[in-house]
Design a protein around this motif. Structure first.
Motif, PDB file in Angstrom:
ATOM      1  N   ASP A   8       0.828  -1.199   0.000  1.00 25.59           N
ATOM      2  CA  ASP A   8       0.000   0.000   0.000  1.00 25.59           C
ATOM      3  C   ASP A   8       0.859   1.245   0.000  1.00 25.59           C
ATOM      4  O   ASP A   8       0.543   2.244  -0.637  1.00 25.59           O
ATOM      5  N   ALA A  11       2.235   1.748  -3.447  1.00 26.43           N
ATOM      6  CA  ALA A  11       1.175   2.155  -4.365  1.00 26.43           C
ATOM      7  C   ALA A  11       0.820   3.610  -4.182  1.00 26.43           C
ATOM      8  O   ALA A  11       0.446   4.297  -5.125  1.00 26.43           O
ATOM      9  N   GLY A  12       0.943   4.098  -2.936  1.00 27.37           N
ATOM     10  CA  GLY A  12       0.562   5.473  -2.662  1.00 27.37           C
ATOM     11  C   GLY A  12       1.364   6.471  -3.454  1.00 27.37           C
ATOM     12  O   GLY A  12       0.919   7.583  -3.714  1.00 27.37           O
ATOM     13  N   LYS A  14       2.468   6.001  -6.591  1.00 31.92           N
ATOM     14  CA  LYS A  14       2.317   5.781  -8.023  1.00 31.92           C
ATOM     15  C   LYS A  14       1.216   6.664  -8.595  1.00 31.92           C
ATOM     16  O   LYS A  14       0.226   6.972  -7.937  1.00 31.92           O
ATOM     17  N   LEU A  16      -1.753   7.100 -11.485  1.00 32.47           N
ATOM     18  CA  LEU A  16      -2.628   6.223 -12.250  1.00 32.47           C
ATOM     19  C   LEU A  16      -2.272   6.295 -13.736  1.00 32.47           C
ATOM     20  O   LEU A  16      -1.942   7.364 -14.252  1.00 32.47           O
ATOM     21  N   LEU A 140      -3.761   0.175  -5.991  1.00 29.24           N
ATOM     22  CA  LEU A 140      -4.459   1.401  -6.396  1.00 29.24           C
ATOM     23  C   LEU A 140      -5.873   1.118  -6.907  1.00 29.24           C
ATOM     24  O   LEU A 140      -6.481   1.972  -7.551  1.00 29.24           O
ATOM     25  N   ARG A 143      -8.566   3.630  -5.641  1.00 25.19           N
ATOM     26  CA  ARG A 143      -8.351   4.951  -6.232  1.00 25.19           C
ATOM     27  C   ARG A 143      -8.741   4.972  -7.703  1.00 25.19           C
ATOM     28  O   ARG A 143      -9.381   5.925  -8.181  1.00 25.19           O
ATOM     29  N   LEU A 278     -10.776   6.036  -2.498  1.00 23.05           N
ATOM     30  CA  LEU A 278      -9.447   6.375  -1.990  1.00 23.05           C
ATOM     31  C   LEU A 278      -9.282   5.952  -0.536  1.00 23.05           C
ATOM     32  O   LEU A 278      -8.277   5.324  -0.160  1.00 23.05           O
ATOM     33  N   ASP A 281      -8.854   2.197   0.122  1.00 26.98           N
ATOM     34  CA  ASP A 281      -7.518   1.642  -0.096  1.00 26.98           C
ATOM     35  C   ASP A 281      -6.707   1.654   1.198  1.00 26.98           C
ATOM     36  O   ASP A 281      -5.864   0.783   1.430  1.00 26.98           O
TER      37      ASP A 281
END
Length: 405
Positions: A8, A11-12, A14, A16, A140, A143, A278, A281
């Motif tokens: 996580d 991913a935060g 990255k 989209l 993600l 999100r 969001l 996640d």
């Protein structure tokens, strides 16, 4: 759990993919098209001498047809290697059938055209979600689905605003419906030219990919089905808010105000779709979805406890908007968590269960409203939604970083 936290955290940071945003743009124009028709539907039906039960049947049966198409689309998404042509075709059918409602001479014709549009919408929905899921970086999901749903609801927000403005300027309901052809075709073009095909690898057609869905996922579907049996089409709340003003001879300005009320509802869904996805996640799907379900049940109770009007209608639609935006993003994200590699199958079942629930809810609320009272109709819906929220709270939530067994 450390693996999940690390995933996580990575991913935060990255961004989209652009393709996720392209899907959002397509959803924006799709909803701009068909939601403009939906928000003037009460005026069209009243002009034809139809009432709440007709609206409930149109909404419910259309959703039932869509649910069958969603099931077939979901199965096909896990067997067809190439999905994009089917998605484009589904969007095209919806974009052509909805504007044709302008020439309907009875509510039965509206039902047929709306049903055809929803078949196209239903068949392509799990395929679209599958293609979208294949583009999302791990961690993600909430999100990405939240962004796509927020763009979808942004189109749904703009649609009644445009419809209301055109009604105030003297446009006829039929002329507004014909105009919806343009954004529908833009949506088709975006999908055709800006979304990539992501063929399913041939190696995935093995016995493991055809294994039945997990027990946890079946538990999840059962909870969704109970809740969905009370989750009626929110356009019925708009009709309730009109009260005695909803008559065949009502001025267009009345329906313009109703369109603004529907726009307010869609504004709430835009914010809740992205925020809900969001937050889910980071905090988990279950607490966010159960909270949204509870707010939706409270929204259904407003007609039971209050008289129809613009203020009470806005309050009911605010609570319902919190529900609809959140459920559309978080339900998909949670299904993706539980699906493993079988995204199409999982999305197909999820959409099918939701569609059958919509049929039961909308048709039942419309029927009870006409045969008994609005209080009984919406009260029954609120009871089912409350029970569904409680059942959803019992569904185990799996870590999003660990593939389900």
């Amino acid at each position: 759990m450390r693996e999940a936290d690390a995933s996580d955290g990575q991913a935060g940071g990255k961004a989209l993919p652009l393709e996720v945003k392209a899907w959002g743009v397509a959803s924006f124009f799709s909803d701009l098209s068909h939601e403009a028709v939906t928000c003037v539907m009460p005026a069209l039906l009243i002009g034809l001498g139809a009432g709440p039960v007709s609206l409930g049947v149109i909404e419910g049966l259309s959703d039932a047809l869509a649910s069958v198409a969603k099931f077939l689309g979901g199965k096909s998404a896990d067997t067809f290697r190439r999905l994009k042509p089917w998605v484009v075709g589904g969007y095209l059918l919806t974009s052509l059938a909805m504007p044709a409602v302008a020439w309907a001479k009875s509510w039965g014709w509206i039902l047929g055209l709306r049903g055809a549009a929803w078949i196209g919408r239903g068949f392509r929905s799990p395929m679209r979600d599958t293609l979208l899921a294949r583009t999302i970086p791990k961690g993600l999901e909430g999100r990405a689905f939240g962004l796509e749903r927020a763009m979808d609801q942004s189109g749904a927000l703009l649609a009644p605003l445009v419809a209301a403005a055109l009604l105030f300027w003297g446009w006829s309901v039929h002329r507004i419906i014909v105009l919806t052809l343009l954004p529908g075709l833009v949506c088709v073009g975006v999908v055709a030219f800006f979304v990539k095909e992501h063929p399913r690898p041939r190696r995935s057609f093995d016995s493991e990919s055809r294994a039945p869905v997990s027990k946890v996922f079946r538990h999840y579907l059962f909870a969704l089905g109970v809740f969905g049996s009370g989750d009626f089409a929110k356009i019925l709340l708009v009709l309730w808010a009109l009260g005695p003003e909803a008559s065949e001879g009502a001025p267009l300005a009345t329906f313009g105000r109703a369109a603004l009320l529907y726009a307010f509802f869609n504004l709430v869904t835009v914010a809740s779709a992205y925020i809900g996805g969001l937050v889910s996640d980071a905090k988990g799907r279950k607490p966010i979805l159960v909270t949204a379900y509870g707010l939706g049940a409270l929204g259904a109770l407003v007609p039971v406890l209050a008289s129809p009007g613009w203020v009470t209608g806005a309050f009911a639609l605010f609570l319902s908007g919190c529900l609809v935006g959140t459920e559309e993003s978080v339900e998909r994200a949670w299904a993706a968590d539980l699906a493993g590699d079988r995204h199409g199958h999982a999305f197909g079942w999820m959409h099918t269960v939701n569609g059958m629930g919509d049929l039961i809810a909308s048709a039942t609320v419309g029927w009870l409203w006409e045969t008994t009272s609005a209080e009984i109709a919406f009260g029954a819906a609120a009871a089912l939604m409350g029970l569904g929220a409680l059942l959803t709270a019992t569904v185990p939530e799996r870590s999003r970083a660990i593939s389900p067994q």
